[in-house]
Design an enzyme around this catalytic site. Sequence first.
Site, PDB file in Angstrom:
ATOM      1  N   LYS A   1     -31.205  -6.375 -48.770  1.00  0.00           N
ATOM      2  CA  LYS A   1     -30.769  -5.501 -49.864  1.00  0.00           C
ATOM      3  C   LYS A   1     -31.511  -4.149 -49.885  1.00  0.00           C
ATOM      4  O   LYS A   1     -32.555  -3.999 -49.239  1.00  0.00           O
ATOM      5  CB  LYS A   1     -30.931  -6.254 -51.184  1.00  0.00           C
ATOM      6  CG  LYS A   1     -30.003  -7.478 -51.283  1.00  0.00           C
ATOM      7  CD  LYS A   1     -29.972  -8.060 -52.690  1.00  0.00           C
ATOM      8  CE  LYS A   1     -28.967  -9.195 -52.765  1.00  0.00           C
ATOM      9  NZ  LYS A   1     -28.750  -9.654 -54.154  1.00  0.00           N
TER      10      LYS A   1
ATOM     11  N   TYR B   1     -18.331  -8.455 -53.895  1.00  0.00           N
ATOM     12  CA  TYR B   1     -18.812  -9.382 -54.928  1.00  0.00           C
ATOM     13  C   TYR B   1     -17.692  -9.749 -55.910  1.00  0.00           C
ATOM     14  O   TYR B   1     -17.984 -10.038 -57.070  1.00  0.00           O
ATOM     15  CB  TYR B   1     -19.979  -8.751 -55.679  1.00  0.00           C
ATOM     16  CG  TYR B   1     -21.323  -8.888 -54.987  1.00  0.00           C
ATOM     17  CD1 TYR B   1     -21.925 -10.135 -54.794  1.00  0.00           C
ATOM     18  CD2 TYR B   1     -22.020  -7.768 -54.551  1.00  0.00           C
ATOM     19  CE1 TYR B   1     -23.167 -10.273 -54.181  1.00  0.00           C
ATOM     20  CE2 TYR B   1     -23.274  -7.890 -53.932  1.00  0.00           C
ATOM     21  CZ  TYR B   1     -23.839  -9.156 -53.754  1.00  0.00           C
ATOM     22  OH  TYR B   1     -25.070  -9.291 -53.155  1.00  0.00           O
TER      23      TYR B   1
ATOM     24  N   PHE C   1     -23.540  -9.100 -65.280  1.00  0.00           N
ATOM     25  CA  PHE C   1     -24.370  -8.335 -64.344  1.00  0.00           C
ATOM     26  C   PHE C   1     -23.552  -7.626 -63.265  1.00  0.00           C
ATOM     27  O   PHE C   1     -24.122  -6.974 -62.390  1.00  0.00           O
ATOM     28  CB  PHE C   1     -25.431  -9.245 -63.705  1.00  0.00           C
ATOM     29  CG  PHE C   1     -24.888 -10.463 -62.992  1.00  0.00           C
ATOM     30  CD1 PHE C   1     -24.418 -10.373 -61.696  1.00  0.00           C
ATOM     31  CD2 PHE C   1     -24.860 -11.704 -63.622  1.00  0.00           C
ATOM     32  CE1 PHE C   1     -23.933 -11.482 -61.025  1.00  0.00           C
ATOM     33  CE2 PHE C   1     -24.384 -12.831 -62.964  1.00  0.00           C
ATOM     34  CZ  PHE C   1     -23.908 -12.714 -61.657  1.00  0.00           C
TER      35      PHE C   1
ATOM     36  N   THR D   1     -32.188 -17.793 -56.459  1.00  0.00           N
ATOM     37  CA  THR D   1     -31.694 -16.444 -56.771  1.00  0.00           C
ATOM     38  C   THR D   1     -32.742 -15.611 -57.505  1.00  0.00           C
ATOM     39  O   THR D   1     -32.942 -14.435 -57.198  1.00  0.00           O
ATOM     40  CB  THR D   1     -30.421 -16.547 -57.645  1.00  0.00           C
ATOM     41  OG1 THR D   1     -29.468 -17.352 -56.953  1.00  0.00           O
ATOM     42  CG2 THR D   1     -29.823 -15.171 -57.909  1.00  0.00           C
TER      43      THR D   1
ATOM     44  N   ARG E   1     -37.369 -14.721 -51.085  1.00  0.00           N
ATOM     45  CA  ARG E   1     -37.260 -14.120 -52.420  1.00  0.00           C
ATOM     46  C   ARG E   1     -38.581 -14.218 -53.184  1.00  0.00           C
ATOM     47  O   ARG E   1     -38.929 -13.309 -53.944  1.00  0.00           O
ATOM     48  CB  ARG E   1     -36.112 -14.766 -53.188  1.00  0.00           C
ATOM     49  CG  ARG E   1     -34.760 -14.222 -52.710  1.00  0.00           C
ATOM     50  CD  ARG E   1     -33.631 -15.049 -53.220  1.00  0.00           C
ATOM     51  NE  ARG E   1     -32.328 -14.415 -53.039  1.00  0.00           N
ATOM     52  CZ  ARG E   1     -31.191 -15.068 -53.117  1.00  0.00           C
ATOM     53  NH1 ARG E   1     -31.185 -16.356 -53.374  1.00  0.00           N
ATOM     54  NH2 ARG E   1     -30.054 -14.427 -52.953  1.00  0.00           N
TER      55      ARG E   1
ATOM     56  N   ASN F   1     -33.378  -9.037 -55.506  1.00  0.00           N
ATOM     57  CA  ASN F   1     -33.930 -10.297 -54.993  1.00  0.00           C
ATOM     58  C   ASN F   1     -33.938 -10.356 -53.464  1.00  0.00           C
ATOM     59  O   ASN F   1     -33.820 -11.420 -52.873  1.00  0.00           O
ATOM     60  CB  ASN F   1     -33.192 -11.482 -55.615  1.00  0.00           C
ATOM     61  CG  ASN F   1     -31.714 -11.496 -55.298  1.00  0.00           C
ATOM     62  OD1 ASN F   1     -31.195 -10.550 -54.714  1.00  0.00           O
ATOM     63  ND2 ASN F   1     -31.031 -12.562 -55.659  1.00  0.00           N
TER      64      ASN F   1
ATOM     65  N   HIS G   1     -29.256 -11.557 -49.619  1.00  0.00           N
ATOM     66  CA  HIS G   1     -28.067 -12.301 -50.049  1.00  0.00           C
ATOM     67  C   HIS G   1     -27.668 -13.259 -48.933  1.00  0.00           C
ATOM     68  O   HIS G   1     -27.908 -12.975 -47.758  1.00  0.00           O
ATOM     69  CB  HIS G   1     -26.908 -11.334 -50.318  1.00  0.00           C
ATOM     70  CG  HIS G   1     -25.575 -12.019 -50.426  1.00  0.00           C
ATOM     71  ND1 HIS G   1     -25.145 -12.606 -51.585  1.00  0.00           N
ATOM     72  CD2 HIS G   1     -24.615 -12.250 -49.496  1.00  0.00           C
ATOM     73  CE1 HIS G   1     -23.963 -13.175 -51.370  1.00  0.00           C
ATOM     74  NE2 HIS G   1     -23.607 -12.963 -50.112  1.00  0.00           N
TER      75      HIS G   1
ATOM     76  N   GLU H   1     -17.015 -13.140 -46.154  1.00  0.00           N
ATOM     77  CA  GLU H   1     -18.100 -12.149 -46.113  1.00  0.00           C
ATOM     78  C   GLU H   1     -18.341 -11.634 -44.684  1.00  0.00           C
ATOM     79  O   GLU H   1     -18.626 -10.452 -44.490  1.00  0.00           O
ATOM     80  CB  GLU H   1     -19.380 -12.757 -46.700  1.00  0.00           C
ATOM     81  CG  GLU H   1     -19.220 -13.031 -48.196  1.00  0.00           C
ATOM     82  CD  GLU H   1     -20.473 -13.602 -48.856  1.00  0.00           C
ATOM     83  OE1 GLU H   1     -21.471 -13.863 -48.143  1.00  0.00           O
ATOM     84  OE2 GLU H   1     -20.448 -13.775 -50.082  1.00  0.00           O
TER      85      GLU H   1
HETATM   86  P1  CMP Z   1     -26.735 -12.596 -54.552  1.00  0.00           P
HETATM   87  O1  CMP Z   1     -27.103 -13.758 -53.737  1.00  0.00           O
HETATM   88  O2  CMP Z   1     -26.544 -11.292 -53.861  1.00  0.00           O
HETATM   89  O3  CMP Z   1     -25.386 -12.948 -55.358  1.00  0.00           O
HETATM   90  C1  CMP Z   1     -25.058 -12.325 -56.583  1.00  0.00           C
HETATM   91  C2  CMP Z   1     -26.138 -11.446 -57.100  1.00  0.00           C
HETATM   92  O4  CMP Z   1     -26.055 -11.056 -58.445  1.00  0.00           O
HETATM   93  C3  CMP Z   1     -27.456 -12.188 -57.032  1.00  0.00           C
HETATM   94  O5  CMP Z   1     -27.864 -12.368 -55.693  1.00  0.00           O
HETATM   95  C4  CMP Z   1     -28.348 -11.259 -57.842  1.00  0.00           C
HETATM   96  O6  CMP Z   1     -28.844 -10.190 -57.065  1.00  0.00           O
HETATM   97  C5  CMP Z   1     -27.372 -10.653 -58.850  1.00  0.00           C
HETATM   98  N1  CMP Z   1     -27.646 -11.060 -60.216  1.00  0.00           N
HETATM   99  C6  CMP Z   1     -28.071 -10.244 -61.184  1.00  0.00           C
HETATM  100  N2  CMP Z   1     -28.234 -10.906 -62.340  1.00  0.00           N
HETATM  101  C7  CMP Z   1     -27.905 -12.179 -62.090  1.00  0.00           C
HETATM  102  C8  CMP Z   1     -27.881 -13.369 -62.882  1.00  0.00           C
HETATM  103  N3  CMP Z   1     -28.232 -13.367 -64.171  1.00  0.00           N
HETATM  104  N4  CMP Z   1     -27.518 -14.525 -62.286  1.00  0.00           N
HETATM  105  C9  CMP Z   1     -27.165 -14.538 -60.962  1.00  0.00           C
HETATM  106  N5  CMP Z   1     -27.161 -13.441 -60.177  1.00  0.00           N
HETATM  107  C10 CMP Z   1     -27.540 -12.281 -60.725  1.00  0.00           C
END
Ligand code: CMP
Length: 138
Positions: A9, A49, A57, A91, A102, A112, A115, A126
Amino acid sequence: MERTLGIIKPEIVERALVGKIISRVEESGLKIVAMKMVRLTKRQAEEFYHVHRGKFFFDELTTYMSGGPVVVMVLEGEEAISRWRALMGATDPARAQEGTIRKDFGTDIQRNAVHGSDSPESAAFEIGFFFSGLELHA
Ligand code: CMP
């Protein structure tokens, strides 16, 4: 044999930690069969996404993911999807296990670090989103 999509990221690219993430991948035995740096538009981040559309979010996530370049890669190996998810950790970096990417490199639940695809169906979508068949090196 399975393939999954990984994304390094924007904040990791910004902080010059890409190499450390790639080392973790290589040390795990997962094979990198494709990799490139791209900058998504806001619209492209929304498409990528799409399963999160409507969540609180979504706007912040897609603004963040289009705010700077990311490194996208296709990882191959037995059970690649679950292995990459285990390497990444939970996550929310605050909840991620010791030794996960992470935990070690994430800032908060949005920033984080990485992905990963969460199922064979999302991996197919994807990988196809970023790479053509010609770019996948067996
Ligand atoms: P990712 O694995 O990229 O998939 C969705 C992304 O949404 C997640 O990682 C986080 O970076 C982001 N995100 C932000 N807020 C939240 C949340 N409350 N719960 C889950 N994902 C979140």
